[in-house]
Design an enzyme around this catalytic site. Structure first.
Site, PDB file in Angstrom:
ATOM      1  N   PHE A 149      -5.463   5.957  -0.276  1.00  0.00           N
ATOM      2  CA  PHE A 149      -4.568   4.799  -0.276  1.00  0.00           C
ATOM      3  C   PHE A 149      -4.718   4.019  -1.583  1.00  0.00           C
ATOM      4  O   PHE A 149      -5.838   3.764  -2.042  1.00  0.00           O
ATOM      5  CB  PHE A 149      -4.910   3.836   0.875  1.00  0.00           C
ATOM      6  CG  PHE A 149      -4.521   4.328   2.235  1.00  0.00           C
ATOM      7  CD1 PHE A 149      -3.273   4.028   2.770  1.00  0.00           C
ATOM      8  CD2 PHE A 149      -5.414   5.063   2.999  1.00  0.00           C
ATOM      9  CE1 PHE A 149      -2.927   4.474   4.043  1.00  0.00           C
ATOM     10  CE2 PHE A 149      -5.074   5.500   4.266  1.00  0.00           C
ATOM     11  CZ  PHE A 149      -3.822   5.209   4.787  1.00  0.00           C
ATOM     12  N   TYR A 192       0.820  -1.209   0.000  1.00  0.00           N
ATOM     13  CA  TYR A 192       0.000   0.000   0.000  1.00  0.00           C
ATOM     14  C   TYR A 192       0.856   1.262   0.000  1.00  0.00           C
ATOM     15  O   TYR A 192       2.032   1.246   0.371  1.00  0.00           O
ATOM     16  CB  TYR A 192      -0.925   0.017   1.223  1.00  0.00           C
ATOM     17  CG  TYR A 192      -0.195   0.133   2.533  1.00  0.00           C
ATOM     18  CD1 TYR A 192       0.026   1.374   3.136  1.00  0.00           C
ATOM     19  CD2 TYR A 192       0.303  -1.002   3.181  1.00  0.00           C
ATOM     20  CE1 TYR A 192       0.718   1.483   4.329  1.00  0.00           C
ATOM     21  CE2 TYR A 192       0.999  -0.903   4.379  1.00  0.00           C
ATOM     22  CZ  TYR A 192       1.200   0.337   4.940  1.00  0.00           C
ATOM     23  OH  TYR A 192       1.889   0.443   6.116  1.00  0.00           O
ATOM     24  N   TYR A 236      -8.119   9.502  10.761  1.00  0.00           N
ATOM     25  CA  TYR A 236      -7.554  10.000  12.015  1.00  0.00           C
ATOM     26  C   TYR A 236      -8.127  11.340  12.442  1.00  0.00           C
ATOM     27  O   TYR A 236      -7.597  11.984  13.347  1.00  0.00           O
ATOM     28  CB  TYR A 236      -6.031  10.110  11.888  1.00  0.00           C
ATOM     29  CG  TYR A 236      -5.344   8.811  11.559  1.00  0.00           C
ATOM     30  CD1 TYR A 236      -5.138   7.834  12.533  1.00  0.00           C
ATOM     31  CD2 TYR A 236      -4.915   8.545  10.258  1.00  0.00           C
ATOM     32  CE1 TYR A 236      -4.512   6.641  12.224  1.00  0.00           C
ATOM     33  CE2 TYR A 236      -4.286   7.342   9.941  1.00  0.00           C
ATOM     34  CZ  TYR A 236      -4.087   6.402  10.923  1.00  0.00           C
ATOM     35  OH  TYR A 236      -3.463   5.209  10.614  1.00  0.00           O
ATOM     36  N   PHE A 251       2.629   9.647   3.223  1.00  0.00           N
ATOM     37  CA  PHE A 251       2.960   9.623   4.644  1.00  0.00           C
ATOM     38  C   PHE A 251       3.216   8.206   5.140  1.00  0.00           C
ATOM     39  O   PHE A 251       3.739   8.019   6.241  1.00  0.00           O
ATOM     40  CB  PHE A 251       1.832  10.254   5.476  1.00  0.00           C
ATOM     41  CG  PHE A 251       0.514   9.530   5.361  1.00  0.00           C
ATOM     42  CD1 PHE A 251       0.222   8.444   6.157  1.00  0.00           C
ATOM     43  CD2 PHE A 251      -0.424   9.936   4.424  1.00  0.00           C
ATOM     44  CE1 PHE A 251      -0.990   7.769   6.047  1.00  0.00           C
ATOM     45  CE2 PHE A 251      -1.638   9.271   4.306  1.00  0.00           C
ATOM     46  CZ  PHE A 251      -1.916   8.186   5.111  1.00  0.00           C
ATOM     47  N   ASP A 252       2.856   7.206   4.323  1.00  0.00           N
ATOM     48  CA  ASP A 252       3.059   5.820   4.738  1.00  0.00           C
ATOM     49  C   ASP A 252       3.028   4.938   3.489  1.00  0.00           C
ATOM     50  O   ASP A 252       2.400   5.276   2.475  1.00  0.00           O
ATOM     51  CB  ASP A 252       1.975   5.391   5.724  1.00  0.00           C
ATOM     52  CG  ASP A 252       2.311   4.085   6.430  1.00  0.00           C
ATOM     53  OD1 ASP A 252       3.478   3.648   6.356  1.00  0.00           O
ATOM     54  OD2 ASP A 252       1.416   3.496   7.058  1.00  0.00           O
ATOM     55  N   ILE A 286      -7.829   1.606  10.625  1.00  0.00           N
ATOM     56  CA  ILE A 286      -8.831   2.672  10.608  1.00  0.00           C
ATOM     57  C   ILE A 286     -10.106   2.190   9.919  1.00  0.00           C
ATOM     58  O   ILE A 286     -10.078   1.267   9.099  1.00  0.00           O
ATOM     59  CB  ILE A 286      -8.289   3.939   9.919  1.00  0.00           C
ATOM     60  CG1 ILE A 286      -7.837   3.635   8.487  1.00  0.00           C
ATOM     61  CG2 ILE A 286      -7.160   4.551  10.728  1.00  0.00           C
ATOM     62  CD1 ILE A 286      -7.396   4.856   7.701  1.00  0.00           C
TER      63      ILE A 286
END
Length: 308
Positions: free
Chosen positions: A295, A225, A280, A236-237, A254
């Site tokens: 994502f 991902y 978040y 960010f990830d 989440i």
């Protein structure tokens, strides 16, 4: 801490009193600007052994419903002397979702909030359990009293998001209102549409449908991902650089992941556009990304989750 088990002044005062203070007697005088904390006062020591929430001042904003995400400013006040033990009235508001988790952990506050409006001032007392050596919190001991009183102000409320239908996703995609992705040499690059507001609901854009086992809300999955924020499109990830998928439970992520991945088959490739209340939130003190998130996910495998 259980107050009656300590030698503090508050414990002595509380344990020696047969009467209980009235939460509704707390006085709050709002400040004239957002750089000054309100004046909160009550008779001390404040003695209560109840988990309770009451409305001190009524607002005139939108009604708050179950599932809404509210922005609050709040302060902690010591029951022994009424002095502040910390506040964010002069700082950034904090997001809270009025959901089943709140209902389970803070039922009195949950019940009060779903009967409230934006602008309400609410006082909340809770008797805290004793911290254990292993990090868990034990149930409050008999005779324990609340050490602190929380006073909060509801600044804003955002209605809970839903999930777009397949037809709506197709329509939004055709109009260029959803993100796109291009994978080059095994590395995805997500593009956020320019001059476009983020969708209010979860968008599950299935780019390629797999043929393997379908995921449930409690499945364990392995996936590659990449996640970016809608606001700036910056990653960010992600784990594509690691060269291998990550395994996790869909009941441990989440809400946007749990809801968006449920029903997808192993082998699927998908873009998830996740509104803040399923991620978040719009404010964070933990360093987590805020706002709408996007994502790109390649779902490699699906297995049944642990039985409970």
């Amino acid at each position: 801490m259980a107050l009656c088990a300590t030698a503090s002044v508050l414990a002595l005062a509380a344990c020696g009193s047969g009467s209980s203070s009235d939460l509704s007697s707390i006085s709050v005088k709002p400040a004239s600007d957002d750089k000054t904390a309100p004046e909160v006062s009550f008779d001390t020591p404040f003695v209560t052994d109840k988990d309770e929430a009451v409305t001190l001042e009524q607002g005139d904003g939108a009604e708050i419903n179950a599932g809404d995400t509210i922005s609050i400013k709040s302060g902690l006040y010591k029951a022994i002397d009424g002095l502040s033990a910390g506040e964010n009235f002069t700082g950034q508001a904090t997001d809270m979702t009025v959901d089943d988790t709140m209902k389970q952990q803070m039922p009195e506050l949950y019940d009060r909030l779903v009967d409230s409006k934006v602008g309400d001032w609410i006082a909340y007392s809770t008797v805290e359990g004793t911290q254990q050596a292993d990090g868990t919190v034990a149930e409050p001991e008999e005779g324990a009293r609340a050490e602190r009183i929380i006073v909060l102000h509801v600044e804003n409320s955002t209605a809970a998001s839903g999930t777009m239908s397949k037809d709506e996703v197709a329509k939004q995609k055709k109009e260029g209102k959803l993100p796109t992705v291009k994978v080059t040499d095994g590395k995805p690059a997500i593009t956020i549409p320019k001059d476009t507001e983020a969708p209010k609901d979860l968008a599950v854009d299935v780019l390629e449908e797999g043929k393997g086992e379908a995921a449930t809300a409690t499945s364990k999955v392995k996936a590659k991902y990449s996640g970016v924020t809608w606001a700036d499109g910056k990653e960010f990830d992600g784990n594509f650089d690691k060269g291998e998928a990550t395994e996790f439970g869909l009941d441990q992520v989440i809400k946007g992941w749990t809801e968006g991945m449920t029903g997808l088959k192993a082998g699927s490739k998908v873009l998830l556009t996740i509104p803040a209340d399923k991620a978040y939130g719009n404010s964070s003190t933990s360093g987590s990304p805020t706002g709408t998130l996007v994502f790109y996910v390649e779902l490699e495998s699906v297995t049944a989750g642990d039985s409970k």
